[in-house]
Design a protein around this motif. Structure first.
Motif, short mmCIF file in Angstrom:
data_model
loop_
_atom_site.label_atom_id
_atom_site.label_comp_id
_atom_site.label_asym_id
_atom_site.label_seq_id
_atom_site.Cartn_x
_atom_site.Cartn_y
_atom_site.Cartn_z
N GLN A 84 16.02 -73.70 -112.49
CA GLN A 84 16.16 -73.41 -111.06
C GLN A 84 16.12 -74.74 -110.31
O GLN A 84 15.08 -75.36 -110.22
CB GLN A 84 15.02 -72.51 -110.56
CG GLN A 84 14.98 -71.14 -111.21
CD GLN A 84 16.18 -70.29 -110.83
OE1 GLN A 84 16.67 -70.37 -109.71
NE2 GLN A 84 16.67 -69.50 -111.76
N LEU A 85 17.24 -75.15 -109.78
CA LEU A 85 17.31 -76.45 -109.12
C LEU A 85 18.02 -76.29 -107.79
O LEU A 85 18.96 -75.52 -107.66
CB LEU A 85 18.10 -77.41 -110.03
CG LEU A 85 17.79 -78.89 -109.94
CD1 LEU A 85 16.33 -79.16 -110.27
CD2 LEU A 85 18.66 -79.66 -110.93
N GLU A 86 17.52 -77.05 -106.80
CA GLU A 86 18.17 -77.02 -105.49
C GLU A 86 18.21 -78.44 -104.97
O GLU A 86 17.29 -79.23 -105.23
CB GLU A 86 17.32 -76.23 -104.49
CG GLU A 86 17.56 -74.75 -104.47
CD GLU A 86 16.55 -74.08 -103.55
OE1 GLU A 86 16.50 -74.46 -102.36
OE2 GLU A 86 15.82 -73.21 -104.04
N VAL A 87 19.23 -78.77 -104.20
CA VAL A 87 19.26 -80.06 -103.52
C VAL A 87 18.08 -80.08 -102.54
O VAL A 87 17.84 -79.12 -101.83
CB VAL A 87 20.60 -80.25 -102.78
CG1 VAL A 87 20.55 -81.45 -101.85
CG2 VAL A 87 21.73 -80.42 -103.80
N THR A 105 19.12 -85.11 -105.05
CA THR A 105 20.09 -85.29 -103.96
C THR A 105 21.41 -84.58 -104.23
O THR A 105 22.16 -84.29 -103.30
CB THR A 105 20.35 -86.78 -103.70
OG1 THR A 105 20.76 -87.39 -104.92
CG2 THR A 105 19.10 -87.47 -103.18
N ALA A 106 21.71 -84.34 -105.50
CA ALA A 106 22.95 -83.63 -105.87
C ALA A 106 22.86 -83.30 -107.35
O ALA A 106 22.11 -83.96 -108.09
CB ALA A 106 24.17 -84.50 -105.60
N PHE A 107 23.61 -82.28 -107.79
CA PHE A 107 23.66 -82.02 -109.23
C PHE A 107 24.89 -81.18 -109.56
O PHE A 107 25.44 -80.48 -108.72
CB PHE A 107 22.38 -81.34 -109.73
CG PHE A 107 22.15 -79.95 -109.20
CD1 PHE A 107 22.59 -78.84 -109.91
CD2 PHE A 107 21.49 -79.76 -107.99
CE1 PHE A 107 22.37 -77.56 -109.43
CE2 PHE A 107 21.27 -78.48 -107.51
CZ PHE A 107 21.72 -77.37 -108.21
N ASP A 108 25.31 -81.30 -110.81
CA ASP A 108 26.34 -80.39 -111.33
C ASP A 108 25.85 -79.88 -112.68
O ASP A 108 24.67 -80.00 -113.00
CB ASP A 108 27.71 -81.08 -111.39
CG ASP A 108 27.70 -82.30 -112.30
OD1 ASP A 108 26.86 -82.35 -113.24
OD2 ASP A 108 28.53 -83.20 -112.09
N ASP A 109 26.73 -79.35 -113.50
CA ASP A 109 26.29 -78.76 -114.76
C ASP A 109 25.75 -79.78 -115.75
O ASP A 109 25.01 -79.43 -116.66
CB ASP A 109 27.45 -78.00 -115.43
CG ASP A 109 27.79 -76.73 -114.66
OD1 ASP A 109 26.95 -76.29 -113.84
OD2 ASP A 109 28.89 -76.20 -114.86
N VAL A 111 24.82 -83.43 -114.78
CA VAL A 111 24.06 -84.55 -114.26
C VAL A 111 23.31 -84.16 -112.99
O VAL A 111 23.83 -83.44 -112.15
CB VAL A 111 25.02 -85.73 -113.94
CG1 VAL A 111 24.26 -86.89 -113.32
CG2 VAL A 111 25.74 -86.19 -115.20
N VAL A 112 22.07 -84.69 -112.88
CA VAL A 112 21.29 -84.50 -111.66
C VAL A 112 21.08 -85.87 -111.03
O VAL A 112 20.64 -86.80 -111.70
CB VAL A 112 19.92 -83.85 -111.96
CG1 VAL A 112 19.15 -83.64 -110.67
CG2 VAL A 112 20.11 -82.53 -112.70
N HIS A 113 21.42 -86.00 -109.76
CA HIS A 113 21.22 -87.26 -109.04
C HIS A 113 19.86 -87.22 -108.36
O HIS A 113 19.53 -86.26 -107.69
CB HIS A 113 22.33 -87.47 -108.00
CG HIS A 113 23.67 -87.64 -108.66
ND1 HIS A 113 24.17 -88.88 -108.97
CD2 HIS A 113 24.56 -86.74 -109.10
CE1 HIS A 113 25.34 -88.74 -109.57
NE2 HIS A 113 25.61 -87.45 -109.66
N LEU A 114 19.09 -88.28 -108.57
CA LEU A 114 17.71 -88.33 -108.11
C LEU A 114 17.47 -89.56 -107.26
O LEU A 114 18.08 -90.60 -107.48
CB LEU A 114 16.77 -88.37 -109.32
CG LEU A 114 16.84 -87.17 -110.27
CD1 LEU A 114 16.15 -87.49 -111.58
CD2 LEU A 114 16.23 -85.94 -109.63
N ASP A 115 16.56 -89.42 -106.32
CA ASP A 115 16.20 -90.54 -105.45
C ASP A 115 14.67 -90.62 -105.40
O ASP A 115 14.02 -89.68 -104.94
CB ASP A 115 16.78 -90.29 -104.05
CG ASP A 115 16.64 -91.50 -103.15
OD1 ASP A 115 15.82 -92.38 -103.47
OD2 ASP A 115 17.35 -91.56 -102.14
N ALA A 116 14.13 -91.74 -105.89
CA ALA A 116 12.68 -91.90 -105.93
C ALA A 116 12.15 -92.66 -104.71
O ALA A 116 10.97 -92.99 -104.65
CB ALA A 116 12.24 -92.60 -107.21
N ASN A 117 13.02 -92.93 -103.74
CA ASN A 117 12.52 -93.52 -102.50
C ASN A 117 11.66 -92.48 -101.79
O ASN A 117 11.91 -91.28 -101.85
CB ASN A 117 13.68 -93.90 -101.58
CG ASN A 117 14.33 -95.20 -101.99
OD1 ASN A 117 13.76 -96.27 -101.80
ND2 ASN A 117 15.52 -95.10 -102.57
#
Ligand SMILES: [Zn+2]
Length: 156
Positions: A84-87, A105-109, A111-117
């Motif tokens: 269960q993932l949500e932007v 910050t974004a994802f598809d089937d 890859v998940v884009h992550l921001d640790a700031n």
């Protein structure tokens, strides 16, 4: 200087005056001074205030959560994260001695884009502060490194 527990209401705004977060209408926040639990400039301002005082303090991004760091942006495999993932979802991640909050910050089937700031990194901020209480810290609070009671920790 002896450590104190200061209770206060705050309204956090961005540099355009838009409210990001506020304790108004809820419980005042209680912090143990000298415990690195709030931004140093906010703590310094609170220490100079008396009960009932109101004050606004402006912080540059450096005085707040620091500059936005492009190197803290990365990605992970979709299968490394919960189904269960949500932007906008946030996770805590251990990085050496530090816990950091990672935001999706974004994802598809694949890859998940992550921001640790920090979500407020790179932003100048303004705090409207109102002190509602101030007392000496108890021995128990000093040994735990945080405030107890209303607005503090409730783990006892
Ligand atoms: Zn405690």
């Amino acid at each position: 200087m002896s450590q104190k527990v200061i209770s206060f209401h705050y309204t956090l705004k961005d540099d355009k005056g838009a409210v990001i977060e506020s304790s108004k209408g809820g419980e005042a926040m209680a912090v143990l001074t000298g415990s690195d639990s709030i931004l140093p400039k906010v703590e310094k301002t609170l220490l100079a205030m008396g009960i009932g005082d109101k004050k606004s303090v402006k912080l540059s991004a450096d005085e707040a959560y620091g500059p936005y760091d492009e190197r803290l942006v990365g990605q992970a495999g979709r299968n490394e994260l919960p189904e269960q993932l949500e932007v906008g979802m946030q996770f805590t991640a251990q990085q050496g001695a530090h816990m950091s909050i990672v935001t999706v910050t974004a994802f598809d089937d694949n890859v998940v884009h992550l921001d640790a700031n920090h979500p407020l990194a790179g932003k100048a901020l303004e705090f409207d502060l109102e002190v509602t209480g101030s007392r000496d810290a108890t021995a128990e609070e000093l040994s735990h490194g945080h405030a107890h009671g209303p607005g503090g920790h409730h783990h006892h």
